[in-house]
Design an enzyme around this catalytic site. Structure first.
Site, PDB file in Angstrom:
ATOM      1  N   ARG A 445      -4.708  11.495  51.005  1.00  0.00           N
ATOM      2  CA  ARG A 445      -3.435  12.212  51.191  1.00  0.00           C
ATOM      3  C   ARG A 445      -3.715  13.700  51.461  1.00  0.00           C
ATOM      4  O   ARG A 445      -3.049  14.571  50.920  1.00  0.00           O
ATOM      5  CB  ARG A 445      -2.538  12.053  49.957  1.00  0.00           C
ATOM      6  CG  ARG A 445      -1.068  12.191  50.286  1.00  0.00           C
ATOM      7  CD  ARG A 445      -0.219  12.392  49.032  1.00  0.00           C
ATOM      8  NE  ARG A 445       1.189  12.255  49.351  1.00  0.00           N
ATOM      9  CZ  ARG A 445       2.165  12.717  48.601  1.00  0.00           C
ATOM     10  NH1 ARG A 445       1.919  13.328  47.468  1.00  0.00           N
ATOM     11  NH2 ARG A 445       3.414  12.546  48.959  1.00  0.00           N
ATOM     12  N   TRP A 479       4.374  14.101  35.867  1.00  0.00           N
ATOM     13  CA  TRP A 479       2.957  14.468  36.079  1.00  0.00           C
ATOM     14  C   TRP A 479       2.357  13.432  37.018  1.00  0.00           C
ATOM     15  O   TRP A 479       2.087  12.315  36.626  1.00  0.00           O
ATOM     16  CB  TRP A 479       2.248  14.468  34.731  1.00  0.00           C
ATOM     17  CG  TRP A 479       0.813  14.870  34.731  1.00  0.00           C
ATOM     18  CD1 TRP A 479      -0.186  14.355  35.495  1.00  0.00           C
ATOM     19  CD2 TRP A 479       0.192  15.849  33.898  1.00  0.00           C
ATOM     20  NE1 TRP A 479      -1.385  14.957  35.195  1.00  0.00           N
ATOM     21  CE2 TRP A 479      -1.185  15.872  34.208  1.00  0.00           C
ATOM     22  CE3 TRP A 479       0.667  16.713  32.900  1.00  0.00           C
ATOM     23  CZ2 TRP A 479      -2.084  16.726  33.565  1.00  0.00           C
ATOM     24  CZ3 TRP A 479      -0.231  17.551  32.264  1.00  0.00           C
ATOM     25  CH2 TRP A 479      -1.599  17.557  32.599  1.00  0.00           C
ATOM     26  N   ASN A 482      -2.112  11.702  43.025  1.00  0.00           N
ATOM     27  CA  ASN A 482      -1.886  10.936  44.245  1.00  0.00           C
ATOM     28  C   ASN A 482      -3.110  10.554  45.060  1.00  0.00           C
ATOM     29  O   ASN A 482      -2.981  10.280  46.260  1.00  0.00           O
ATOM     30  CB  ASN A 482      -0.891  11.680  45.137  1.00  0.00           C
ATOM     31  CG  ASN A 482       0.519  11.449  44.641  1.00  0.00           C
ATOM     32  OD1 ASN A 482       0.968  10.301  44.563  1.00  0.00           O
ATOM     33  ND2 ASN A 482       1.198  12.507  44.280  1.00  0.00           N
ATOM     34  N   CYS A 528       2.737   9.448  36.265  1.00  0.00           N
ATOM     35  CA  CYS A 528       2.916   8.889  37.603  1.00  0.00           C
ATOM     36  C   CYS A 528       1.571   8.999  38.320  1.00  0.00           C
ATOM     37  O   CYS A 528       0.845   9.968  38.144  1.00  0.00           O
ATOM     38  CB  CYS A 528       3.976   9.695  38.349  1.00  0.00           C
ATOM     39  SG  CYS A 528       4.256   9.148  40.043  1.00  0.00           S
ATOM     40  N   SER A 529       1.258   7.982  39.096  1.00  0.00           N
ATOM     41  CA  SER A 529       0.125   8.112  39.996  1.00  0.00           C
ATOM     42  C   SER A 529       0.493   7.296  41.218  1.00  0.00           C
ATOM     43  O   SER A 529       0.227   6.101  41.272  1.00  0.00           O
ATOM     44  CB  SER A 529      -1.145   7.575  39.335  1.00  0.00           C
ATOM     45  OG  SER A 529      -2.161   7.482  40.310  1.00  0.00           O
ATOM     46  N   GLY A 530       1.211   7.963  42.150  1.00  0.00           N
ATOM     47  CA  GLY A 530       1.759   7.202  43.273  1.00  0.00           C
ATOM     48  C   GLY A 530       2.475   5.979  42.703  1.00  0.00           C
ATOM     49  O   GLY A 530       2.217   4.853  43.097  1.00  0.00           O
ATOM     50  N   ASP A 536      -1.289   2.992  31.907  1.00  0.00           N
ATOM     51  CA  ASP A 536      -2.194   2.458  30.894  1.00  0.00           C
ATOM     52  C   ASP A 536      -1.900   3.118  29.553  1.00  0.00           C
ATOM     53  O   ASP A 536      -1.238   4.154  29.488  1.00  0.00           O
ATOM     54  CB  ASP A 536      -3.652   2.681  31.327  1.00  0.00           C
ATOM     55  CG  ASP A 536      -3.966   4.152  31.542  1.00  0.00           C
ATOM     56  OD1 ASP A 536      -3.920   4.917  30.560  1.00  0.00           O
ATOM     57  OD2 ASP A 536      -4.250   4.565  32.695  1.00  0.00           O
ATOM     58  N   GLU A 616      30.922   3.764  45.369  1.00  0.00           N
ATOM     59  CA  GLU A 616      29.522   3.656  44.916  1.00  0.00           C
ATOM     60  C   GLU A 616      29.288   4.532  43.677  1.00  0.00           C
ATOM     61  O   GLU A 616      28.595   4.131  42.750  1.00  0.00           O
ATOM     62  CB  GLU A 616      28.566   4.052  46.044  1.00  0.00           C
ATOM     63  CG  GLU A 616      28.474   2.977  47.120  1.00  0.00           C
ATOM     64  CD  GLU A 616      27.692   3.434  48.358  1.00  0.00           C
ATOM     65  OE1 GLU A 616      27.038   2.595  48.967  1.00  0.00           O
ATOM     66  OE2 GLU A 616      27.768   4.648  48.715  1.00  0.00           O
TER      67      GLU A 616
HETATM   68  C1  DGJ Z   1       4.114   9.940  44.491  1.00  0.00           C
HETATM   69  C2  DGJ Z   1       5.191   9.595  43.494  1.00  0.00           C
HETATM   70  O1  DGJ Z   1       5.019   8.316  42.994  1.00  0.00           O
HETATM   71  C3  DGJ Z   1       6.537   9.790  44.155  1.00  0.00           C
HETATM   72  O2  DGJ Z   1       7.556   9.363  43.311  1.00  0.00           O
HETATM   73  C4  DGJ Z   1       6.676  11.227  44.518  1.00  0.00           C
HETATM   74  O3  DGJ Z   1       6.692  12.003  43.358  1.00  0.00           O
HETATM   75  C5  DGJ Z   1       5.546  11.648  45.440  1.00  0.00           C
HETATM   76  N1  DGJ Z   1       4.278  11.319  44.891  1.00  0.00           N
HETATM   77  C6  DGJ Z   1       5.606  13.129  45.700  1.00  0.00           C
HETATM   78  O4  DGJ Z   1       4.545  13.570  46.430  1.00  0.00           O
END
Ligand code: DGJ
Length: 731
Positions: A445, A479, A482, A528-530, A536, A616
């Site tokens: 990325r 956090w 990516n 978060c990681s993508g 985990d 909606e």
């Molecule tokens: C990956 C995350 O999972 C998405 O939700 C978003 O925050 C993007 N990165 C932003 O770059």
């Protein structure tokens, strides 16, 4: 005490409420595994060890002429290496003399009240009401004085046993630890299925179940993170085990980096499973006196099928894992800007989205990627944590104040572990990223990974992120991370220690999370990681919830969430309602179904609220109200998977049942519709058979037995991808 040593038999006995774990020091000092399973009282299971002269299975020298004692078939707690045992090894070392053997003999043990702790690593902790006892057994190699300390903590009432290993170099030589499994478990039979959770970006934790076959099955990651591809959780269960019946064993690794779980069916129809840090590119130098701590594995045993195994994990991960006080607080319903605006926003647009979200009942506005440096797309600015004033002229403070004035809390996205080549940080410190000499680093990325093994890099991250967090009223942080690691080489580490970098990265990550997350207890952190690339228990120690997947398609989410629930509680899964056609799949699913699916987690929205119709918005408001009404049931109740989307295609159903069984919520999504199709029924689980229940929208009452045995009709008028919820309450 739940841990005992029976001197006369040389056995160790670990007892939880419903399970027993037994091991034994054998004649020559080897630690043998005897049993893990249904609770037994004080029985000595030494008789299970049957010795035989087995061809081509070597015998340790100290056994003299005894050809019946071989580590090649005896069940062990921690297998030796380079001596008699050809099965999966627990440890691999390179000794000071260049030899590769480790042969550990029980040297001493200690039993104490309370939980062991693991330096620099997350692990379960005992809460005030928990009774936890610990056993540590020293296995020392008499030839090298290298010791593996096996640690076991017993959460008696919660039916959980944790394991970890500490390796201590008590010799005069430098040794290299090339493999260390945190857990080895031998079974004297092999009629098991191996269940694991695999996938890819946007399709994580897909359920997979296969019978053991001769040889080795293997899952793991050497991507520098636990990964979307395999989750660090596995189950061994009896071949016939179902959700409701059968012996099941769970193995959950509390670690966020490279991991390996291997299971071997051997020549004598026995099974060995190991779990630990992935040995690929792992070599840890231990000078005399130094030690290495291997991360924890959380074990659970259920004699009552997979659902009960799930309940054991959900409870302990809800109550004994996360350090954030937020873990016990009701989580706010948020709206996230990512799928609403991506990088294309200014202050006015964000405020418009927030304003409309207030109308939907949302409580928190989260500004995702794109708010800092020169970040107008994903190829710049990571590492430059200064606000982009072209987009936000009044800074984060100004935006946050306006958001708060609307009655919403404010949240922010960060990605602290990364650097863009097109950034001030990279131009100033090109050596701060992981890269190898004589090679250009691979990009992912467009970004590179910061070298978190370095203290100066960690200090920069902590200072810059903490100053962002202190620059505005921020109640939530996402956090992100990516890309996975390549080029694992650090500019300031000597060459003999480069095999430590993957692990040192994770220790560095835990260090910065200690210094950023645990110093901001007032902020709710979401991992978060993508999506779910690092979903985990290691991350859940710091962050009460994790963005489950970048895939917001409700139908795909049914599978993703199904797999996730085997070990992780609902309180850990952040789940959003997004627009249709869905951005990842192009599929259109009714808004009601998207809401019901997202309610199987921590509900949020990820859409441009200014584009919603009044109708909606009304539906969203109803969803929010329903979710908040049912929050204790959904988040703290017992979870039941009523169908398996991999083996049954007509509908997907799940259920939350209150702990005292007086209330339940069944959710069902019709996934395959045919014209003029058969009448279907959904059967409840976990209710009290004797109690009378009222089902919302139905006349009269039904017994728990009827709801569980006869079931409830699935409305025939439901069309493909439509959903229904049944709210069940005791009279
Ligand atoms: C990956 C995350 O999972 C998405 O939700 C978003 O925050 C993007 N990165 C932003 O770059």
């Amino acid at each position: 005490m739940s841990v005992r040593y029976i001197e006369s038999k040389k056995t160790f006995l670990l007892q939880t409420k419903n399970s027993t774990y037994q091991m034994k020091v054998s004649d020559y000092g080897y630690l043998l595994h005897l049993y893990y399973g249904e609770r037994l009282e004080d029985e000595d299971l030494s008789y299970l060890i049957q010795l035989q002269d087995r061809g081509f299975s070597p015998n340790p020298n100290e056994a003299g002429n005894d050809r019946t004692f071989s580590l090649d078939f005896l069940p062990q707690e921690f297998s030796s290496d380079g001596s008699c045992d050809y099965r999966l090894s627990s440890i691999e070392v390179k000794n000071g003399d260049g030899s590769y053997a480790f042969v550990g003999k029980a040297a001493k043990h200690e039993i104490y009240a309370g939980k062991y702790s693991l330096e620099g690593l997350p692990s379960l902790w005992a809460a005030d009401q928990d009774r936890v006892d610990t056993l540590e057994i020293w296995l020392t190699d008499p030839a090298t004085q290298l010791t593996a300390v096996l640690c076991y903590s017993v959460f008696e009432e919660k039916d959980i046993i944790t394991r970890a290993v500490k390796v201590i170099n008590e010799s005069e030589e430098t040794i290299y630890l090339n493999r260390i499994m945190s857990m080895t478990m031998d079974f004297m039979d092999s009629d098991y299925d191996f269940i694991h959770f695999d996938g890819r970006h946007t399709m994580e934790r897909e359920w997979s179940r296969n019978p053991l076959a001769y040889g080795i099955q293997n899952v793991g990651s050497f991507r520098g993170a636990s990964s979307h591809q395999h989750n660090p959780f596995a189950i061994l269960c009896e071949r016939g085990a179902s959700e409701d019946d059968g012996r099941c064993y769970g193995f959950s690794f509390v670690y966020s980096g490279n991991f390996m779980c291997k299971v071997e069916k051997d020549q004598y129809d026995q099974t060995r499973i190991v779990m630990g840090i992935h040995p690929k590119h792992f070599s840890y130098q231990l000078k005399p006196g130094e030690r290495f701590t291997a991360p924890e594995v959380v074990l659970a045993y259920s004699g009552k099928g997979l659902t009960h195994l799930t309940h054991l994990y959900h409870r302990v991960y809800r109550e004994n894992l996360c350090k954030s006080p937020y873990v016990r607080k009701e989580r706010p319903i948020l709206i996230n800007s990512w799928e609403a605006a991506y990088f294309d926003f200014d202050e006015a647009k964000l405020l418009e989205i927030a304003k409309e979200a207030v109308d939907m009942g949302v409580e928190l506005f989260v500004l995702d990627d794109g708010w800092f440096g020169n970040r107008n797309d994903d190829n710049a600015a990571l590492g430059d944590w200064d606000v982009n004033t072209a987009k936000l002229p009044r800074g984060l403070g100004g935006l946050s104040e306006d958001i708060h004035e609307m009655g919403l809390n404010f949240g922010l996205w960060i990605e602290p572990e990364m650097v863009s080549e097109n950034s001030e940080l990279y131009r100033k410190h090109p050596d701060w990223c992981l890269q190898m000499p004589r090679r250009q680093p691979s990009r992912g990325r467009y970004q590179l990974v910061l070298d978190l093994s370095r203290e100066d890099v960690r200090d920069y991250i902590v200072t810059s992120i903490n100053s962002v967090l202190d620059s505005a009223r921020i109640e939530y942080v996402k956090w992100d991370m990516n890309r996975f690691i390549t080029d694992a080489w650090s500019a300031i580490v000597e060459k003999e220690k480069q095999g430590e970098i993957y692990h040192r990265y994770i220790l560095g990550l835990y260090d910065i999370m200690n210094r950023i997350i645990l110093t901001h207890p007032e902020i709710l952190f979401c991992g978060c990681s993508g999506g779910g690339g690092r979903f985990d228990p290691g991350m859940l120690y710091y962050q009460p919830q994790i963005w489950c997947s970048d895939n917001t398609d409700a139908v795909c989410r049914l599978k993703i969430q199904y797999g996730t629930t085997f070990v992780y509680p609902v309180s850990a899964m952040e789940s959003h309602v997004s627009v249709c056609p869905n951005h990842q799949t192009g599929r259109t699913v009714p808004l009601e179904t998207r809401g019901i699916t997202a309610m199987d987690g921590i509900l949020g929205y990820e859409l441009d609220s200014t584009k919603l119709t009044e109708e909606e918005k009304r539906i969203c408001r109803q969803q929010v109200e329903a979710y908040k009404r049912n929050y204790p049931l959904i988040v703290y109740g017992d979870y039941y998977r009523l169908t398996n989307p991999y083996t049954f295609s007509e509908y997907v159903a799940w259920e939350h049942v209150s702990r005292n069984r007086d209330e339940a919520l069944i959710s069902l999504v019709l996934t395959e519709k045919e014209a003029n199709d058969a009448q279907r029924y959904v059967k409840a689980k976990g209710l009290n058979p004797q109690m009378q229940y009222q089902v919302d929208g139905m006349e009269g009452s039904l017994s728990g037995q009827a709801l569980m045995s006869a079931g409830l009709p699935v409305p025939g008028k439901l069309m493909q991808y439509e959903a229904v919820q049944y709210h069940i309450k005791a009279l």
